[in-house]
Motif scaffolding. Structure first.
Motif, short mmCIF file in Angstrom:
data_model
loop_
_atom_site.label_atom_id
_atom_site.label_comp_id
_atom_site.label_asym_id
_atom_site.label_seq_id
_atom_site.Cartn_x
_atom_site.Cartn_y
_atom_site.Cartn_z
N HIS A 182 0.83 -1.21 0.00
CA HIS A 182 0.00 0.00 0.00
C HIS A 182 0.87 1.26 0.00
N ARG A 185 2.50 1.88 -3.45
CA ARG A 185 1.53 2.44 -4.40
C ARG A 185 1.23 3.90 -4.10
N GLN A 186 1.16 4.25 -2.80
CA GLN A 186 0.93 5.65 -2.43
C GLN A 186 2.02 6.56 -2.97
N THR A 260 5.62 2.74 7.14
CA THR A 260 4.28 2.77 6.57
C THR A 260 3.32 3.44 7.53
N ILE A 316 -7.66 -0.24 3.30
CA ILE A 316 -6.42 -0.63 2.61
C ILE A 316 -6.65 -1.87 1.77
N GLU A 319 -8.61 -1.12 -1.32
CA GLU A 319 -7.78 -0.46 -2.33
C GLU A 319 -6.86 -1.46 -3.04
N LEU A 320 -6.30 -2.40 -2.28
CA LEU A 320 -5.40 -3.40 -2.86
C LEU A 320 -6.15 -4.54 -3.54
#
Length: 553
Positions: A182, A185-186, A260, A316, A319-320
């Motif tokens: 995550h 990707r951010q 993270t 999260i 989103e993934l």
């Protein structure tokens, strides 16, 4: 004495007490029989108690470490609830879901990503959240930490991982991969396409060893792993370099190295078949547990707090698009119909009714609709023609004047800055004379496009004359407007505005800038000030920006 003998004794006794009230006697005897034949003789108010309780725990460090890390907690729970027998069931990552589906465990302790999957798919409910104690530190949150060897050059931020070999713990390990995925990707790093390789080492310790041994350039493990291994003498923290995102500011209250976002720690959860009474007693035992009463993860004691919210983890995982959200946002027609069949049938009936009604009235409304469409189209075209310069697509002078008057009133009322840029193409007539008017039109269109691309969406650009353009800039002072004007001048000077058989057509632009002040409070005076500055730019040699001095007088 047999059960039926006891019933006869009770019957005779209550005949004496209640007389011949047969209804009361029968009601009482029914209750007595229920209690006598209940599996919990003498405890009619309590559910059937299961004696052997199996607690499944994710073995993220391997089965041997799981037994060692969590055995103390099992013993502490058994001491708090001596009427039960407790069994610890170590579960590898791939076995947790199977154990829950089979009902072979009664409680489960796993990372939040696995818990979210179990919560959505199997009605597992958390009853407590772990306070993790490791290396002399404690926290009810955790995340992931990217790291490499301290002597590894060229890897300092997440962007440096492009083209490198990365090792993680397990595909569905939250701290050991999902939080890292995550975070990548951010910050614009796609692990599927931009890493040289990505592989999983099964345990956090193995991932750390792979980096220290040179099998991977960098790794990601859950927070506390590095500190715990250092406390166990398995590594030196000086040999490790943490990799963080650009601009990363760590939370000073969090006691471990991390890279993270942070999420709630592992939950202790009951399965759907586990009774609420047992879950309440288990929660009470956990919440009264203190460090030193049972090992958990870090060999320094186990402590639990009330169940924390896990909505951030749901977000999260959505989103993934990992289980249970691998199909999130994708709804097939078959699934929708299957889930909402009554609604679908109702909608179909309504559509059929509406279709019949539309068909009936269509012949009456068709001409009216066509006329209204033509009227709206004509109105829209007239509005565009009235407000737009047809050649360049910018606002025309009429519309620009209206906007300027409105914005000046607003700027004066609220005492806000307002500036105007006035541009004139240098020697534009030479373009027409040399290349012809079609090329001249192309140059005007190109200049208009450059201006539109360099000003803000809140600014107003217009063509107010043949080769004269203007930009009104609300909430902008003279200096900022002059900076924008300089960018426009530089772009026009360096651009090829049109290609011709005789070569590229290029030119420069002279610009004047003015702003509203006590001596400039209407369109006429603002335009005059900008025009005077434009005149000075031309007089000073063209291809330059001049600022009005009217507000300094």
């Amino acid at each position: 004495m047999s059960v039926f003998a006891l019933v006869r004794i009770f019957h005779r006794f209550f005949v004496l007490v209640l007389g011949e009230n047969r209804s009361a006697i029968r009601l009482f005897l029914a209750g007595v029989l229920f209690c006598l034949f209940s599996p919990t003789w003498g405890r009619c108010d309590e559910p059937l108690i299961q004696k052997n309780i199996r607690i499944g725990i994710l073995a993220n460090r391997g089965i041997a470490n799981c037994l060692e890390d969590w055995g103390g907690m099992i013993r502490s729970v058994a001491k708090a609830l001596p009427e039960y027998d407790f069994t610890l069931v170590p579960l590898p990552f791939e076995s947790v879901d199977d154990a829950v589906v089979a009902g072979s465990i009664d409680f489960v302790v796993a990372n939040p990503a696995i818990y979210v999957n179990l919560e959505v798919r199997h009605d597992v409910i958390r009853i407590a959240t772990l306070i993790n104690h490791a290396a002399g530190r404690a926290s009810d949150r955790f995340g992931g930490v990217f790291f490499t060897r301290a002597d590894r050059k060229g890897i300092d931020t997440l962007g440096d991982l492009r083209g490198k070999k990365l090792v993680a713990t397990a595909r569905y390990s939250l701290g050991g991969w999902l939080m890292g995925w995550h975070t990548l990707r951010q910050h614009g790093v796609d692990p599927d396409t931009e890493l040289a390789s990505l592989w999983f080492a099964s345990t956090h310790n193995d991932a750390v060893d792979a980096v220290l041994g040179g099998q991977a350039d960098a790794g990601v493990v859950r927070t506390d792993t590095l500190e715990r291994m250092a406390a166990e003498g398995l590594l030196r923290l000086d040999d490790i370099k943490v990799i963080t995102p650009p601009g990363f500011r760590p939370d000073p209250t969090f006691p471990f190295l991390y890279s993270t976002d942070l999420v709630p720690e592992w939950p202790f959860a009951k399965l759907s078949h586990t009774s609420d009474e047992l879950a309440r007693r288990m929660a009470a035992a956990l919440l009264t547990m203190r460090p030193g009463q049972g090992h958990a993860v870090g060999h320094e004691g186990c402590e639990w707090t009330v169940p924390l919210p896990y909505e951030s983890i749901h977000a999260i995982m959505r989103e993934l698009r990992v289980p249970p959200y691998e199909e999130f946002g994708r709804v097939s027609v078959r699934d929708f119909i299957g889930q909402h069949l009554p609604l679908v049938l109702l909608v179909v009936l309504l559509l059929m009714s509406l279709t019949a009604s539309v068909a009936y009235f269509r012949s009456f409304n068709k001409r009216l609709h066509l006329a209204m469409d033509k009227l709206r189209q004509a109105e829209a075209e007239l509005t565009v023609q009235a407000n737009t310069d047809i050649l360049t697509g910018l606002r025309n002078r009429k519309r620009f004047n209206e906007i300027v008057e409105r914005e000046i009133v607003r700027a004066l009322r609220y005492k806000r800055p307002l500036a105007m840029i006035l541009l004139d193409l240098d020697h534009f007539k030479s373009i027409n004379d040399r290349f012809g008017h079609p090329v001249g039109d192309s140059v005007l269109i190109a200049v208009a496009g450059l201006i539109a691309s360099l000003v803000r969406k809140t600014d107003f650009a217009a063509r107010i004359g043949g080769e004269e353009f203007a930009v009104l800039m609300p909430e902008t002072g003279l200096e900022d407007a002059a900076d924008t004007a300089e960018r426009i001048r530089a772009e026009v000077e360096s651009a090829v505005l049109a290609q011709t058989t005789s070569g590229p057509a290029s030119l420069t632009v002279s610009i004047g800038v003015a702003d509203v002040c006590p001596s400039i409070q209407n369109y006429s005076s603002l335009y005059t000030a900008a025009d005077q500055a434009l005149y000075m730019a031309k007089k000073s040699g063209r291809n330059r920006v001049e600022k009005s001095t009217a507000c300094l007088l």
